[in-house]
Write a protein that holds these residues in place. Sequence first.
Motif, short mmCIF file in Angstrom:
data_model
loop_
_atom_site.label_atom_id
_atom_site.label_comp_id
_atom_site.label_asym_id
_atom_site.label_seq_id
_atom_site.Cartn_x
_atom_site.Cartn_y
_atom_site.Cartn_z
N THR A 196 -2.78 2.90 -2.27
CA THR A 196 -3.92 2.52 -3.10
C THR A 196 -3.81 3.09 -4.50
N CYS A 197 -2.73 3.80 -4.80
CA CYS A 197 -2.54 4.39 -6.13
C CYS A 197 -1.79 3.41 -7.03
N HIS A 198 -2.41 3.05 -8.14
CA HIS A 198 -1.74 2.19 -9.09
C HIS A 198 -0.53 2.93 -9.68
N ILE A 199 0.43 2.16 -10.14
CA ILE A 199 1.67 2.75 -10.65
C ILE A 199 1.40 3.63 -11.87
N LEU A 200 0.29 3.40 -12.59
CA LEU A 200 -0.07 4.20 -13.75
C LEU A 200 -0.84 5.46 -13.39
N SER A 201 -1.24 5.59 -12.13
CA SER A 201 -2.05 6.73 -11.71
C SER A 201 -1.23 8.02 -11.70
N PRO A 202 -1.81 9.12 -12.17
CA PRO A 202 -1.11 10.41 -12.13
C PRO A 202 -1.15 11.07 -10.75
N THR A 203 -1.85 10.48 -9.80
CA THR A 203 -1.95 11.06 -8.46
C THR A 203 -0.56 11.15 -7.82
N PRO A 204 -0.16 12.34 -7.34
CA PRO A 204 1.14 12.46 -6.67
C PRO A 204 1.20 11.55 -5.45
N LEU A 205 2.38 11.01 -5.19
CA LEU A 205 2.53 10.07 -4.08
C LEU A 205 2.06 10.68 -2.77
N ALA A 206 2.29 11.98 -2.59
CA ALA A 206 1.89 12.63 -1.33
C ALA A 206 0.39 12.56 -1.10
N ASN A 207 -0.38 12.37 -2.17
CA ASN A 207 -1.84 12.30 -2.05
C ASN A 207 -2.37 10.87 -2.09
N CYS A 208 -1.47 9.90 -2.11
CA CYS A 208 -1.88 8.49 -2.16
C CYS A 208 -2.03 7.95 -0.74
N THR A 209 -3.07 7.19 -0.54
CA THR A 209 -3.36 6.62 0.78
C THR A 209 -2.65 5.29 0.98
N VAL A 210 -1.97 5.15 2.10
CA VAL A 210 -1.34 3.89 2.44
C VAL A 210 -2.42 2.91 2.88
N ARG A 211 -2.36 1.69 2.38
CA ARG A 211 -3.35 0.69 2.78
C ARG A 211 -3.20 0.42 4.28
N SER A 212 -4.32 0.38 4.97
CA SER A 212 -4.29 0.17 6.41
C SER A 212 -3.90 -1.26 6.74
N PHE A 213 -3.57 -1.46 8.01
CA PHE A 213 -3.19 -2.80 8.46
C PHE A 213 -4.32 -3.79 8.22
N THR A 214 -5.57 -3.38 8.51
CA THR A 214 -6.70 -4.29 8.35
C THR A 214 -7.07 -4.50 6.88
N GLN A 215 -6.50 -3.71 5.98
CA GLN A 215 -6.71 -3.94 4.54
C GLN A 215 -5.67 -4.92 3.99
N HIS A 216 -5.02 -5.63 4.91
CA HIS A 216 -4.00 -6.61 4.55
C HIS A 216 -2.84 -5.91 3.83
N ALA A 217 -2.11 -5.16 4.61
CA ALA A 217 -1.04 -4.32 4.09
C ALA A 217 0.08 -5.13 3.44
N VAL A 218 0.76 -4.47 2.50
CA VAL A 218 1.91 -5.05 1.81
C VAL A 218 3.12 -4.18 2.10
N GLU A 219 4.21 -4.84 2.52
CA GLU A 219 5.44 -4.13 2.88
C GLU A 219 6.51 -4.35 1.81
N GLY A 220 7.27 -3.30 1.53
CA GLY A 220 8.39 -3.40 0.61
C GLY A 220 9.70 -3.18 1.34
N ASP A 221 10.70 -3.97 1.02
CA ASP A 221 12.04 -3.82 1.58
C ASP A 221 12.99 -3.47 0.44
N CYS A 222 13.71 -2.37 0.58
CA CYS A 222 14.58 -1.92 -0.50
C CYS A 222 15.97 -1.53 0.02
N ASP A 223 16.99 -1.92 -0.74
CA ASP A 223 18.35 -1.44 -0.56
C ASP A 223 18.66 -0.54 -1.75
N VAL A 224 19.13 0.67 -1.46
CA VAL A 224 19.37 1.64 -2.53
C VAL A 224 20.77 2.23 -2.38
N LYS A 225 21.46 2.30 -3.48
CA LYS A 225 22.79 2.90 -3.52
C LYS A 225 22.70 4.22 -4.27
#
Length: 348
Positions: free
Chosen positions: A88-117
């Motif tokens: 729920t933390c916008h990318i501009l928010s200064p809130t540390p990721l550890a304190n950001c809440t993941v959107r629940s399943f019933t909040q119509h969650a969004v999933e990201g798929d990433c490949d990283v080298k």
Amino acid sequence: MKALVALILLVQLPIHKAVPAAPAAPPAPLGCDDPESEAAAEVALSYINGHSHHGYKFALNRIENIRVLPQGLNNALIFLELDLLETTCHILSPTPLANCTVRSFTQHAVEGDCDVKLQKLDGKLSVLASKCHSHADSSEDILQVCPDCPLLASLNNTEVVTAVTAALNDHNSKTPDAYLRLLEIGSAKIQYHPVHVVSVEFAVAATNCSAKEAKDNVEACQLLPDDQSNFGFCTATMVTRPSQDLSVDCQLYGHQPGVTYTQPGQDTSAGLVPSVVQGLTNHNLKLSHNNPFASESASSEFPSSVLLSKSVAKRAVAEVAQHDKVPRPVGFVPPPPPCPGKIRHFKI
């Protein structure tokens, strides 16, 4: 005579040839839940969020796959396949990721798929390249669990744009502080029953005008320069039936040195285009980025032999499970599959 006997005995002694040392066994494959894997995933996630210019921060949900290719002494390439979830933390928010809440399943969650080298050199990890995309869970999945839950709406939906406009006007009309201008719509949901409610989230920025000055000449109000920028975030709900009601909450973050916002159409470093232009339901994490400061060639190639597709990975896990049905000796504990790793939140 004694010397001759001693010489004969010496000749008759067996000659022990030096046995060459056995070659060292190759290291065991790195598991997705190993500390080294999680450390690499943390670096990768920080890089992804740091190079996303729109939408929300993402949190790690699962390490799907990892492959390590040694590149000499104290040097290796690491290929990661990550499952992420929108917070729920916008990318501009200064809130540390550890304190950001993941959107629940019933909040119509969004999933990201990433490949990283990544590259690991003398124990230090750095990202060479990344490729990401995201998608919202299907409406059918949400409605099966929660028939009355609001669903994500297109960011350029007429009702959504109307609600955002009304909310921002309402806030600016009630505050003597800086006049706020819309940057982007972050998320929107519409609930039809038992009441008709439009819920919106949007990013804003302070201008060089007060709200009062904007009433006289709003076109003269410009966003503050980068060295004074002040971004913020608003949430609002608009009830249209059975009665009219509007509630708005806007908060400014204060100036954050080094934090900038890329206007739509100008974001070339990450290839991330605001979905509001495309009418999608979420800001797609369409990130394809090479690190220009990497010590190795930052090719974004992710060979298929290194990163397994999810279907192949799942089939491999199923085959392991099938083999584990074979009777084992008493006390035998089969080793856990190295990948995929544990699910930290929930699986879409």
